[in-house]
Enzyme design. Sequence first.
Site, PDB file in Angstrom:
ATOM      1  N   ASN A  14       0.832  -1.218   0.000  1.00 40.64           N
ATOM      2  CA  ASN A  14       0.000   0.000   0.000  1.00 40.64           C
ATOM      3  C   ASN A  14       0.863   1.263   0.000  1.00 40.64           C
ATOM      4  OD1 ASN A  14      -3.026  -0.425   0.123  1.00 40.64           O
ATOM      5  ND2 ASN A  14      -2.311  -1.972   1.560  1.00 40.64           N
ATOM      6  N   ARG A  91       0.125  -1.798  14.708  1.00 39.51           N
ATOM      7  CA  ARG A  91       0.220  -1.426  16.116  1.00 39.51           C
ATOM      8  C   ARG A  91      -0.853  -0.372  16.387  1.00 39.51           C
ATOM      9  NH1 ARG A  91       4.038  -2.730  19.538  1.00 39.51           N
ATOM     10  NH2 ARG A  91       5.244  -3.949  18.063  1.00 39.51           N
ATOM     11  N   LEU A  93      -2.313   2.846  17.847  1.00 45.89           N
ATOM     12  CA  LEU A  93      -1.783   4.118  18.358  1.00 45.89           C
ATOM     13  C   LEU A  93      -2.643   4.580  19.537  1.00 45.89           C
ATOM     14  CD1 LEU A  93      -1.178   5.889  14.930  1.00 45.89           C
ATOM     15  CD2 LEU A  93       0.573   4.925  16.442  1.00 45.89           C
ATOM     16  N   ASN A 107      -5.976   5.483   7.714  1.00 49.92           N
ATOM     17  CA  ASN A 107      -5.648   4.065   7.836  1.00 49.92           C
ATOM     18  C   ASN A 107      -6.402   3.300   6.760  1.00 49.92           C
ATOM     19  OD1 ASN A 107      -4.644   1.605   9.051  1.00 49.92           O
ATOM     20  ND2 ASN A 107      -6.681   1.291   9.929  1.00 49.92           N
ATOM     21  N   HIS A 109      -7.981  -0.518   6.174  1.00 49.76           N
ATOM     22  CA  HIS A 109      -8.315  -1.770   6.848  1.00 49.76           C
ATOM     23  C   HIS A 109      -8.973  -2.685   5.823  1.00 49.76           C
ATOM     24  CE1 HIS A 109      -9.312  -4.470  10.112  1.00 49.76           C
ATOM     25  NE2 HIS A 109     -10.513  -4.586   9.606  1.00 49.76           N
ATOM     26  N   ASP A 145     -10.082   0.985  14.318  1.00 49.45           N
ATOM     27  CA  ASP A 145     -10.816   0.822  13.054  1.00 49.45           C
ATOM     28  C   ASP A 145     -12.209   1.460  13.111  1.00 49.45           C
ATOM     29  OD1 ASP A 145      -8.635  -0.635  12.084  1.00 49.45           O
ATOM     30  OD2 ASP A 145      -9.459  -2.534  12.768  1.00 49.45           O
ATOM     31  N   GLU A 174      -7.156  -2.491  -2.613  1.00 51.32           N
ATOM     32  CA  GLU A 174      -6.690  -1.549  -1.592  1.00 51.32           C
ATOM     33  C   GLU A 174      -5.832  -0.435  -2.202  1.00 51.32           C
ATOM     34  OE1 GLU A 174      -5.057  -3.015   2.111  1.00 51.32           O
ATOM     35  OE2 GLU A 174      -6.065  -4.924   1.858  1.00 51.32           O
TER      36      GLU A 174
END
Length: 210
Positions: A14, A91, A93, A107, A109, A145, A174
Amino acid sequence: RKRVVAFISGGGSNMLALAKACEAPDFPADIVAVFSDKPEAGGLAKAEVLGIPTRVFERKAYGSKPEHEAAILSALAEIGPDLICLAGYMRLLSGDFIRPHEGKILNIHPSLLPLFPGLHTHQRAIDAGMKVAGCTVHFVTEGMDEGPVIAQAVVPILIDDTAETLAARVLTVEHQTYATALKLVASGGVSVHADGSVERLSSETDATAK
Ligand code: GAR
């Protein structure tokens, strides 16, 4: 052009897709650095080939999560990016990290959020009997998420899919979806309402990947 730091933990496909999109003269952003929490992340070499500076912040090099995040925050402060793109960064945050950058962290997902947040998302979609899956690019908020959705794309779930074959199919959509979402955000083409919904201000950019 907006300056973007990409965070990775793995293969970095990505991140690479974003970096390639940024090569277009009319793209409104540049990847100025790649940060990884894993020294073995395959994406580091991909960034280096493109001449993008990389930094590794291995969790075990720091005594605690706050110290780890403080090191990343201080490196970020030196760069002063406009946006942060989490690209397979595995990870969570903390709120202390996110709050100063709220609305500036994106982000991706690999599910159709709000369905199947967290880990093992593909197996859970298959087990639920879903006939479609997909990916979501969203603004990062403190809940995992959970932030406002910027763009999504859909793929079919086929009868003999495993988590691996489905993950590979989702990954193919993606890359385009993330580039489209970054373009929207970097060009000021979206606005987040108080209720958390994202309004697309620009009708020129179709945020649904084909
Ligand atoms: C991608 O499928 C991304 O959506 C997922 O990890 C993969 C990273 O691939 N991210 C998450 O699961 C985050 N919760 P990449 O390193 O090749 O971009």
